[in-house]
Design a protein around this motif. Sequence first.
Motif, short mmCIF file in Angstrom:
data_model
loop_
_atom_site.label_atom_id
_atom_site.label_comp_id
_atom_site.label_asym_id
_atom_site.label_seq_id
_atom_site.Cartn_x
_atom_site.Cartn_y
_atom_site.Cartn_z
N PRO A 1 5.30 16.19 -3.29
CA PRO A 1 5.39 15.52 -2.00
C PRO A 1 6.84 15.38 -1.53
CG PRO A 1 4.21 14.17 -3.61
CD PRO A 1 4.73 15.36 -4.32
N GLN B 1 9.86 13.51 0.09
CA GLN B 1 10.26 12.10 0.11
C GLN B 1 10.26 11.53 1.53
OE1 GLN B 1 11.11 9.84 -2.39
NE2 GLN B 1 10.01 11.33 -3.62
N THR C 1 0.86 -1.19 0.00
CA THR C 1 0.00 0.00 0.00
C THR C 1 0.90 1.24 0.00
OG1 THR C 1 -0.06 -0.21 2.41
CG2 THR C 1 -1.99 -1.00 1.21
N GLY D 1 3.04 3.30 -4.79
CA GLY D 1 3.02 4.05 -6.05
C GLY D 1 2.61 3.22 -7.25
N SER E 1 -0.17 3.33 -8.89
CA SER E 1 -0.93 4.07 -9.91
C SER E 1 -0.04 4.57 -11.04
CB SER E 1 -1.65 5.26 -9.29
OG SER E 1 -2.22 4.93 -8.08
N1 LIG Z 1 8.53 7.25 -8.27
C1 LIG Z 1 7.98 7.86 -7.23
N2 LIG Z 1 8.73 8.67 -6.46
C2 LIG Z 1 8.20 9.29 -5.39
N3 LIG Z 1 6.91 9.18 -5.00
C3 LIG Z 1 6.11 8.38 -5.72
C4 LIG Z 1 6.59 7.68 -6.87
N4 LIG Z 1 5.59 6.97 -7.38
C5 LIG Z 1 4.50 7.23 -6.60
N5 LIG Z 1 4.80 8.08 -5.61
C6 LIG Z 1 3.86 8.61 -4.57
O1 LIG Z 1 3.43 7.55 -3.75
C7 LIG Z 1 2.11 7.83 -3.26
C8 LIG Z 1 1.24 6.60 -3.31
O2 LIG Z 1 0.96 6.29 -4.65
P1 LIG Z 1 -0.31 5.44 -5.06
O3 LIG Z 1 -1.56 6.08 -4.59
O4 LIG Z 1 -0.17 5.14 -6.50
O5 LIG Z 1 -0.06 4.16 -4.18
P2 LIG Z 1 -0.68 2.72 -4.32
O6 LIG Z 1 0.46 1.78 -4.44
O7 LIG Z 1 -1.72 2.70 -5.40
O8 LIG Z 1 -1.33 2.57 -2.88
P3 LIG Z 1 -2.66 1.80 -2.42
O9 LIG Z 1 -2.56 0.40 -2.88
O10 LIG Z 1 -2.59 1.93 -0.94
O11 LIG Z 1 -3.81 2.56 -3.01
C9 LIG Z 1 1.54 8.94 -4.11
O12 LIG Z 1 1.33 10.09 -3.33
C10 LIG Z 1 2.56 9.14 -5.19
O13 LIG Z 1 2.68 10.49 -5.54
#
Ligand SMILES: Nc1ncnc2c1ncn2[C@@H]1O[C@H](COP(=O)(O)OP(=O)(O)OP(=O)(O)O)[C@@H](O)[C@H]1O
Length: 688
Positions: free
Chosen positions: A469, A471, A184, A187, A189
């Motif tokens: 965001p 890090q 979770t 990232g 998406s």
């Molecule tokens: N390469 C990256 N570097 C830094 N931050 C990132 C990167 N990729 C994604 N993020 C950040 O990580 C956060 C979580 O991303 P995302 O919502 O896609 O998570 P997820 O894996 O889909 O989580 P969940 O399964 O809980 O919904 C977002 O705020 C996004 O901006």
Amino acid sequence: MDANSVGTDVSADHVIAELLEMGFEFDKISEAIGVVGPCRADVVEFVLNGSGSVQRKPGGGSQRRSSDRSARLANPRGKFKQSSITYHIASTTGSKTESCGEEPSTSYSCLAANMNPALTAAICLKPKPEHQTLLDDSRGEFDWADKISAVLQKHFGFSCVKGFQKEALDAWFAHKDCLVLAATGSGKSLCFQIPALLTTKVVVVISPLISLMHDQCLKLAKHGISACFLGSGQPDNRVEGKAMAGMYKIIYVCPETVLRLMEPLKKLAEKPGIALFAIDEVHCVSKWGHDFRPDYRKLSVLRQNFCSSKLKFLEHDIPLMALTATATLPVREDILKSLKMSGHTVVVLTSFFRQNLRFNVKHSKTSASSYGKDFQELIGTYNASRNFRGKSQKILHEVEPESESSSYESLDDSASDDEDAISDKTKLAKSFVKENAEHELDQYPGVDDFDVSCGEFLESSRPESFAFPVQSAETSSSESLDQGPTIVYVPTRKGTVELANYLCKSGLKAAAYNAKMPRSHLRQVHEQFHSNALEVVVATIAFGMGIDKSNVRRIIHYGLPQSLEAYYQEAGRAGRDGKLSDCTLYCNFMRTPTLLPNKRSDEQTRAAYRMLRDCFHYALNTSTCRAKILVKYFGEEFGPDGCKMDMWGSGLDVSDSTRISLNLHFRVTSVLMALLKCMISRKKQLCS
Ligand SMILES: Nc1ncnc2c1ncn2[C@@H]1O[C@H](COP(=O)(O)OP(=O)(O)OP(=O)(O)O)[C@@H](O)[C@H]1O
């Protein structure tokens, strides 16, 4: 009939039925209608904020009480469900059913409304087609990694993709199907958003919840990427036509709509083309998962229809990318099989471990009578941070839970005599049925559960003040939590209202959230939560998947979740900025876990019981690192250094463990498990 017309019994009954569904208590609703009349917004305001907040309406009082009594006698809850649904549909088409002829001003939290006009303006611009080519169809001639970096920097402000994101993108680039299993908040998406920015083609994302699609579209608009969502929650019927004409880079769609749109999608695949089908939260495919949605299983039509052998204009099969953060080994196999994913599917697997999440379990009655004890620290924390320490102490003493009895009508709130509870099987069966009825409504929010003000999300120029965001920070066990918001998950709608009310009275900025509340309220809670105007959201699972707010510091489960997958998914809302966050499960070890889905086959019911049993064992565990149990559940083994016992919660809360001996735990567990078996046959009898 106008739901809010004053002076008819039907309107009062209607309001009663709706508010009961939201989780309010009958007596309080009756009292409120008696004072302010049958306007839903006024009644809610009165119940939550007391008599001072709403003007007394002529025609209230004793006149209303007679209709309340008749409503009580007739027990019209079932009858009114239909009205309630009609009402919600009406509200999407803009009819003024909410506010008795006025703009709705009600806040179901203790906050004033806090809409963000800039946000609303941004999503309501006029559409224009996308024709920006970043990657030509031959796709082999240049360094595509550089292109990825460029769009990543331009649209998201990140300097590089994560390893697993690159693997997923490599698979897409090679036209292969891909299953992405990553924690979770890691990232996921981005894995399907980037392809939309690299080609002239469209990405189609299948997602289970309108709220999730809505949030993602909003975010994409802020990042300068056009997106829309389709389905029954889409109020603008022109959006679908525009989407099928290729006017949005990313189309979010619920599974039932994909099935309906097969022919238009085939046309879209021809021109301008579909780059990828992404299936988000793909654990919903699996009957063995915690969040099974039957229409997800029908998505095998994607692989069967969008391949070069069927669509002659395609050079390659359109790749599928399936993503989830919570899939056990059997669930993964089920996903690959039921979606008929290709034999060459790339499985991208990362650790499920979230090193900044600290897991704890505490024993509690988890009823209104234990709010004072269990939430004292939380209340103190927020009040102290607002320099209200003195006031909050006073409030804490003044505010007593309204009733000693639990909303569950549990047999065991004495938390002492398990044997009595066990002997009274009739009572137990009643409690079981009652809880089941409530939970069934709570567990599976439909796609109509959320409303949006505008269905189009077009790229908008990023405001100057937009901050990317920060890090992840390094985590240390001595670090203390800062005051980001808290989400409290409770098993029933009624519980959301009760607890939010209690927290509000104790001085916190808290709001209830459950799928049956008015859409305007749900939207408002989302906005206030994301703008840091709320300290606590008390929610059912309707506020779960996809909630992506970086600074959530605490996730509290006030009652046993339905499965460890659901638990880990919901806990995963915490600490998405990488900072230390607490995930605490309050569990009543003396109460039979009964959070069960209805309308399922015996096989699924048995699976549900197994999931409950796993949760219960997780809660009872006193010797192993909790994070270890959780990731092991997803098939991951920890190395010897993987778990730091001092930091990641291990056993039960110490003070409780002294009160409940291990012996008692195991005795109770075995009795409960026997009871669960017994309930399966009992349930069959009750349902037949
Ligand atoms: N390469 C990256 N570097 C830094 N931050 C990132 C990167 N990729 C994604 N993020 C950040 O990580 C956060 C979580 O991303 P995302 O919502 O896609 O998570 P997820 O894996 O889909 O989580 P969940 O399964 O809980 O919904 C977002 O705020 C996004 O901006």
